[in-house]
Design a protein around this motif. Structure first.
Motif, short mmCIF file in Angstrom:
data_model
loop_
_atom_site.label_atom_id
_atom_site.label_comp_id
_atom_site.label_asym_id
_atom_site.label_seq_id
_atom_site.Cartn_x
_atom_site.Cartn_y
_atom_site.Cartn_z
N ARG A 57 -40.52 68.55 -83.56
CA ARG A 57 -41.15 67.23 -83.76
C ARG A 57 -42.11 66.94 -82.61
O ARG A 57 -42.10 67.62 -81.60
CB ARG A 57 -40.08 66.13 -83.84
CG ARG A 57 -39.26 65.93 -82.56
CD ARG A 57 -38.53 64.59 -82.58
NE ARG A 57 -37.53 64.45 -81.53
CZ ARG A 57 -37.78 64.07 -80.28
NH1 ARG A 57 -39.03 63.85 -79.87
NH2 ARG A 57 -36.81 63.93 -79.40
N HIS A 69 -38.27 69.38 -77.14
CA HIS A 69 -37.13 69.68 -78.02
C HIS A 69 -37.47 70.83 -78.99
O HIS A 69 -36.60 71.58 -79.39
CB HIS A 69 -36.71 68.44 -78.81
CG HIS A 69 -35.82 67.52 -78.01
ND1 HIS A 69 -34.47 67.75 -77.86
CD2 HIS A 69 -36.09 66.40 -77.31
CE1 HIS A 69 -33.95 66.80 -77.10
NE2 HIS A 69 -34.91 65.96 -76.74
N SER A 75 -32.29 68.92 -74.29
CA SER A 75 -31.10 68.33 -74.91
C SER A 75 -31.02 66.86 -74.54
O SER A 75 -31.48 66.44 -73.48
CB SER A 75 -29.83 69.04 -74.42
OG SER A 75 -29.69 68.92 -73.01
N ASP A 76 -30.45 66.06 -75.45
CA ASP A 76 -30.18 64.65 -75.18
C ASP A 76 -28.67 64.49 -75.12
O ASP A 76 -27.96 64.84 -76.07
CB ASP A 76 -30.77 63.76 -76.29
CG ASP A 76 -32.29 63.74 -76.26
OD1 ASP A 76 -32.86 63.93 -75.16
OD2 ASP A 76 -32.90 63.57 -77.32
N HIS A 142 -32.08 63.09 -71.02
CA HIS A 142 -32.81 64.22 -71.60
C HIS A 142 -32.92 65.27 -70.50
O HIS A 142 -33.33 64.95 -69.39
CB HIS A 142 -34.18 63.71 -72.05
CG HIS A 142 -35.20 64.76 -72.36
ND1 HIS A 142 -35.53 65.10 -73.66
CD2 HIS A 142 -35.97 65.53 -71.55
CE1 HIS A 142 -36.46 66.05 -73.63
NE2 HIS A 142 -36.75 66.33 -72.36
ZN LIG Z 1 -34.85 64.36 -75.45
#
Ligand SMILES: [Zn+2]
Length: 165
Positions: A57, A69, A75-76, A142
């Motif tokens: 995205r 991402h 990573s979140d 993040h």
């Molecule tokens: Zn993120």
């Protein structure tokens, strides 16, 4: 954390700065094993929640610009307690070289959030909404890993062992 003078920050950058990959390695075809291991270990040791790793995205608030991402290296990691998120962000930043971390966003910090990046090897406290890209107050951090770490779950495991030893 933020008491460092500007001169010290410049000196640290020269001494410790590493190149930032961003989206230079392009979109991945799927999840990367090192990133998934990293998220699992954060969940195990810090009770975070996996809010997402690989997804192709654009960046939030920046149409046409690919999100990191998409590379499978970001990573979140969520946590309901912002103080805990802040402590975790500080802990990860202080072990960033060991863990192969290139960037951390801590959106719930202060008024607009803050970001750590490997090329300056320091935190930057955001001063406006634009810098936190529509995620102000977000209860997650993040984290972006180096390409090497993102592909090597054994190396991630080894780095966590060293961090706790
Ligand atoms: Zn993120």
């Amino acid at each position: 954390m933020q008491q460092r003078s500007a001169r010290q920050t410049v000196a640290a950058k020269k001494a410790n700065g590493r190149p930032y990959t961003g989206t230079k390695d392009g979109a991945a075809k799927g999840k990367r094993k090192g990133t998934e291991k990293f998220v699992d270990l954060l969940e195990f040791f810090f009770k975070t929640k996996n809010l997402g790793t690989w997804v192709v995205r654009d960046m939030r608030g920046k149409p046409g610009q690919l999100s990191v991402h998409a590379t499978g290296r970001a990573s979140d990691n969520g946590h309901g307690n912002v103080k805990k998120l802040e402590e975790l962000a500080d802990g990860l930043a202080s072990h960033a070289d060991l863990l192969g971390i290139e960037e951390i966003h801590n959106y719930s910090y202060g008024k607009f959030g803050r970001g750590w990046r490997c090329d300056r090897h320091a935190w930057k406290v955001y001063e406006n909404e634009k810098e936190s890209a529509g995620s102000i107050g977000g209860k997650w951090i993040h984290v972006e890993l180096t390409p090497e770490m993102a592909d090597d779950p054994k190396k991630v495991e080894e780095a966590f062992k060293q961090m706790f030893s």
